[in-house]
Enzyme design. Sequence first.
Site, short mmCIF file in Angstrom:
data_model
loop_
_atom_site.label_atom_id
_atom_site.label_comp_id
_atom_site.label_asym_id
_atom_site.label_seq_id
_atom_site.Cartn_x
_atom_site.Cartn_y
_atom_site.Cartn_z
N ASP A 122 2.85 6.30 12.83
CA ASP A 122 4.15 6.25 12.16
C ASP A 122 5.29 6.31 13.17
O ASP A 122 6.38 5.80 12.92
CB ASP A 122 4.27 7.44 11.18
CG ASP A 122 3.39 7.21 9.96
OD1 ASP A 122 3.30 6.06 9.51
OD2 ASP A 122 2.77 8.19 9.48
N PHE A 128 -4.34 1.40 2.10
CA PHE A 128 -5.21 2.56 2.16
C PHE A 128 -4.35 3.81 2.21
O PHE A 128 -3.18 3.74 2.63
CB PHE A 128 -6.10 2.51 3.42
CG PHE A 128 -7.45 1.89 3.17
CD1 PHE A 128 -7.57 0.53 2.93
CD2 PHE A 128 -8.60 2.68 3.17
CE1 PHE A 128 -8.81 -0.04 2.69
CE2 PHE A 128 -9.84 2.13 2.94
CZ PHE A 128 -9.95 0.76 2.70
N PRO A 148 7.79 0.30 12.57
CA PRO A 148 7.95 -0.46 11.31
C PRO A 148 6.80 -0.13 10.36
O PRO A 148 5.68 0.11 10.81
CB PRO A 148 7.88 -1.92 11.76
CG PRO A 148 7.31 -1.90 13.14
CD PRO A 148 7.59 -0.56 13.73
N ASP A 149 7.07 -0.10 9.06
CA ASP A 149 6.00 0.07 8.08
C ASP A 149 5.46 -1.33 7.78
O ASP A 149 6.09 -2.12 7.07
CB ASP A 149 6.53 0.75 6.81
CG ASP A 149 5.38 1.19 5.92
OD1 ASP A 149 4.43 0.39 5.75
OD2 ASP A 149 5.41 2.32 5.41
N LYS A 173 2.29 6.83 -3.09
CA LYS A 173 2.37 5.88 -1.97
C LYS A 173 2.25 4.44 -2.49
O LYS A 173 2.91 3.53 -2.00
CB LYS A 173 1.23 6.18 -0.98
CG LYS A 173 1.49 5.73 0.43
CD LYS A 173 0.42 6.26 1.40
CE LYS A 173 0.76 7.60 1.99
NZ LYS A 173 -0.20 8.07 2.99
N ASN A 199 -4.91 7.88 17.22
CA ASN A 199 -5.62 8.67 16.21
C ASN A 199 -7.11 8.32 16.25
O ASN A 199 -7.54 7.53 17.10
CB ASN A 199 -5.03 8.41 14.82
CG ASN A 199 -5.11 6.94 14.47
OD1 ASN A 199 -6.20 6.39 14.32
ND2 ASN A 199 -3.96 6.29 14.35
N LYS A 214 5.40 2.03 -1.70
CA LYS A 214 5.23 0.88 -0.80
C LYS A 214 5.07 -0.44 -1.56
O LYS A 214 4.83 -1.47 -0.97
CB LYS A 214 4.03 1.11 0.12
CG LYS A 214 4.18 2.31 1.07
CD LYS A 214 3.23 2.23 2.25
CE LYS A 214 3.31 3.46 3.13
NZ LYS A 214 2.93 3.22 4.52
N LYS A 241 4.00 6.81 35.97
CA LYS A 241 3.30 7.98 35.43
C LYS A 241 4.22 9.21 35.48
O LYS A 241 4.82 9.49 36.52
CB LYS A 241 2.04 8.24 36.25
CG LYS A 241 1.20 9.37 35.73
CD LYS A 241 -0.02 9.60 36.59
CE LYS A 241 -0.75 10.85 36.15
NZ LYS A 241 -1.77 11.25 37.10
O1 PMT Z 1 -11.47 3.28 11.05
P1 PMT Z 1 -12.47 4.27 10.47
O2 PMT Z 1 -12.94 5.28 11.51
O3 PMT Z 1 -13.60 3.59 9.76
O4 PMT Z 1 -11.72 5.15 9.38
C1 PMT Z 1 -11.23 4.54 8.22
C2 PMT Z 1 -9.83 5.08 7.85
C3 PMT Z 1 -9.91 6.55 7.51
C4 PMT Z 1 -8.85 4.88 9.02
C5 PMT Z 1 -9.36 4.22 6.62
O5 PMT Z 1 -10.26 4.38 5.55
C6 PMT Z 1 -7.96 4.62 6.18
O6 PMT Z 1 -7.73 5.55 5.44
N1 PMT Z 1 -6.94 3.84 6.67
C7 PMT Z 1 -5.51 4.12 6.46
C8 PMT Z 1 -5.07 5.18 7.41
C9 PMT Z 1 -3.60 5.49 7.30
O7 PMT Z 1 -2.89 5.36 8.27
O8 PMT Z 1 -3.19 5.88 6.13
P2 PMT Z 1 -1.65 6.24 5.74
O9 PMT Z 1 -1.77 6.99 4.48
O10 PMT Z 1 -0.98 6.90 6.92
O11 PMT Z 1 -0.97 4.83 5.55
C10 PMT Z 1 -0.85 4.21 4.27
C11 PMT Z 1 -0.91 2.71 4.37
O12 PMT Z 1 0.22 2.23 5.09
C12 PMT Z 1 -2.13 2.17 5.08
O13 PMT Z 1 -2.54 0.99 4.43
C13 PMT Z 1 -1.62 1.85 6.49
O14 PMT Z 1 -2.36 0.78 7.10
C14 PMT Z 1 -0.18 1.43 6.18
N2 PMT Z 1 0.80 1.68 7.26
C15 PMT Z 1 1.09 2.94 7.66
C16 PMT Z 1 2.07 3.14 8.61
C17 PMT Z 1 2.76 2.02 9.15
N3 PMT Z 1 3.70 2.18 10.08
N4 PMT Z 1 2.44 0.79 8.74
C18 PMT Z 1 1.49 0.59 7.80
O15 PMT Z 1 1.20 -0.55 7.44
#
Ligand code: PMT
Length: 408
Positions: free
Chosen positions: A265, A321, A303-304, A335, A196, A339, A275
């Site tokens: 995810d 975040f 895994p989360d 969320k 991403n 979580k 390849k």
């Molecule tokens: O890196 P930059 O370019 O500065 O951009 C910043 C940002 C937009 C990436 C940052 O501000 C941000 O929003 N980060 C979280 C991105 C994200 O994946 O969000 P989510 O809503 O999909 O995930 C929610 C939370 O679960 C997050 O804390 C994420 O780290 C966590 N997560 C998600 C999936 C997973 N498998 N494991 C996790 O721990």
Amino acid sequence: MTVRALRQAGAEVQVVLTASASQFVTATSLQAVSGNPVRSDLWDPAAEASMGHIELARWADAVLIAPATANTMALLATGQAPDLLTTLYLATDAPVFIAPAMNQAMWLHPATQRNRQQLQQDGVEFFGPGAGEQACGDIGPGRMLEPAELAEALQTALATATQRTTSVSPSLAGKRVMITAGPTQEAIDPVRYISNHSSGKQGYALAAAAKAAGATVTLVSGPVALDCPQGVERIAVTSAAEMHQAVQQRVAQTDIFIGVAAVADYRPADVATQKIKKVDGAGQGDKPARDPSGLQLNLVENPDIIAAVAKSPTRPFVVGFAAETHNTLGFARDKRVRKQLDMILVNDVSDKSIGFGSDSNAITVIWADGELALPSQPKDLLAIELITQIAERYAAELATTNLQPAVN
Ligand code: PMT
């Protein structure tokens, strides 16, 4: 001249004149402009008697090396100290700023760029160089910034540093903060992956702000093109599985966990060892015919990471975040509860001027009994405010619950 501009801005200036700089400017004129004796010799008995070179290194609030030649940069980057200037560099605790001045080919040479990168990793900040026509007739980068620009850049850098160290309250001294940042890459085959647009800027800014607030900071980072903030330990990972493992290994030693990483995810169920080749139409020889439905990629859930941290027996204070494109606050509130997070920081990533990759961000902070919207601003300034909010909520949680300090 830079010395005059600094004095006009209210600074007291002590000049160290290198042998090569004395080809262009005299000690007498620098003494007149600075109002202080000019130092040039490491072993000058008279000068050492009035202020030894270590004392001089400690006297300065900031060290500005202007102009800095390619040779000076090479000496500083490799820790060599053959003269007074390079010795002061090693001996000072003050922030160091470099204003390079050299021919454009010398500046662009890989050796000089390696030295610049090393110095930046060591915490040195660069002012310029500017680009344009040079004394030798070349056109390109390498011109020293104008004295007034240098004086202004120095004032801004010192003001920002002061703001960084004084504005986080309460302090995080003695606390261990683990931050995930950047994207993860999920391999499809040896040359392709799913990922991403996260640049790591927001996570790295938070790591720097937490460090400035006194915390011991571990940054578990996906692949990004950023230097590690000074004094922060970086654990480099590539995939979500690696990030998960690195976090799990350290969670028992963590007081505050902040999940900024954009973790994939899903990952491909099987990673091809070779390849994956494109197959044309009906196939030829040993190549099979193309599947008319296209290439199918089977994905499995990763895994989360943050949810696992929140469920761990030695649970730290957990901050997540949320990157949302619509129903921003609604999804983020949900969320946080789902979580089991103490706080969630939500950004609206449908706005291209903030969020992924940009230098600015706007965030709403959400916790169990409150919300706070912070307007768009540079990510490093926003990070200071976010760490302040996190430190306040963490302190409140410590005072009212049995949240345990992390074990050694
Ligand atoms: O890196 P930059 O370019 O500065 O951009 C910043 C940002 C937009 C990436 C940052 O501000 C941000 O929003 N980060 C979280 C991105 C994200 O994946 O969000 P989510 O809503 O999909 O995930 C929610 C939370 O679960 C997050 O804390 C994420 O780290 C966590 N997560 C998600 C999936 C997973 N498998 N494991 C996790 O721990």
